[in-house]
Scaffold this active site. Sequence first.
Site, short mmCIF file in Angstrom:
data_model
loop_
_atom_site.label_atom_id
_atom_site.label_comp_id
_atom_site.label_asym_id
_atom_site.label_seq_id
_atom_site.Cartn_x
_atom_site.Cartn_y
_atom_site.Cartn_z
N GLN A 1 44.74 14.93 66.71
CA GLN A 1 43.42 14.81 67.30
C GLN A 1 43.37 15.64 68.59
O GLN A 1 44.14 15.41 69.53
CB GLN A 1 43.07 13.36 67.61
CG GLN A 1 41.61 13.19 68.02
CD GLN A 1 41.26 11.75 68.34
OE1 GLN A 1 41.73 11.22 69.32
NE2 GLN A 1 40.42 11.14 67.51
N TYR B 1 34.16 11.55 76.03
CA TYR B 1 34.98 12.65 76.51
C TYR B 1 34.17 13.95 76.51
O TYR B 1 32.97 13.94 76.25
CB TYR B 1 36.28 12.73 75.71
CG TYR B 1 37.11 11.48 75.89
CD1 TYR B 1 37.61 11.14 77.15
CD2 TYR B 1 37.35 10.60 74.84
CE1 TYR B 1 38.34 9.97 77.35
CE2 TYR B 1 38.09 9.43 75.03
CZ TYR B 1 38.57 9.13 76.29
OH TYR B 1 39.27 7.97 76.48
N ARG C 1 35.31 13.79 65.01
CA ARG C 1 35.01 12.38 65.28
C ARG C 1 33.85 12.33 66.27
O ARG C 1 33.91 12.94 67.35
CB ARG C 1 36.23 11.66 65.86
CG ARG C 1 35.98 10.18 66.21
CD ARG C 1 37.27 9.54 66.71
NE ARG C 1 38.27 9.51 65.65
CZ ARG C 1 38.51 8.46 64.86
NH1 ARG C 1 37.81 7.34 65.02
NH2 ARG C 1 39.42 8.51 63.93
#
Length: 257
Positions: free
Chosen positions: A97, A183, A230
């Site tokens: 990720q 984020y 994601r």
Amino acid sequence: MPSLFDPLRVGAWHLPNRIVMAPLTRNRSPHGVQTDLGVTYYRQRASAGLIVTEATAISAQGQGYADVPGLYEAEQLKAWRRVTDAVHAAGGLIVVQLWHVGRVSHAELQPGGLAPVAPSAVAAKTKTVLIRDGVPTFVETSAPRALELHEIPGIVDDYRRATKAAMNEAGFDGVEIHAANGYLLDQFLKRGANRRTDAYGGSIDNRAKLLLAVARAVADAAGPGRAAIRISPVTPANDIHDDDPQPLFDYVLVEFQ
């Protein structure tokens, strides 16, 4: 009806079962480097159809928590290679990720002790983890600075470089872009963090521009069927929000098709 234990084709991956291990931040990689413990941890979980690793920083600037792994130094890549080799030897598949935390960081974790970067100079009302006197300590995140317009293509390049390193040097089977949970990429998407008035702010297509550029760069670097993303349209994690997420993510999903 298929069961969790039936095989599945997902992109370029032939999964032996339909169990996917979610990314779980572990804070067990001093200086961003996986240890023997990490090798054991992931090898033990190789029977999952697919492992998605803990979030892993694409650059030193992308770091936001103490002792999380990276993909930007040779020692980090060698350590990840030990992990992927162990998973593959046990018959598993593993993707990494890709992470840039943006404003969810602290100056002590940033190169040169500089402020974290963000779409706008809007602080996140959240905390991160530092190691102080050998003890994990929760602290308020530092006030960020807004990325200059000329710096943004460099963020895309960091994602591209990290993807190539993950695939070619660290031995991963693919990558997942972390564009969720408040984020950096999520910060650009949502008005609560993005107050820009230039080509990366304001309208939905402007706010999605960085994410789409990153997605194209990563997909090209990873190869067909080996990149995923994601998103989290409505999570309040890390003090992120948008006043009208439905049309924003409708647009994002259409652009990904």
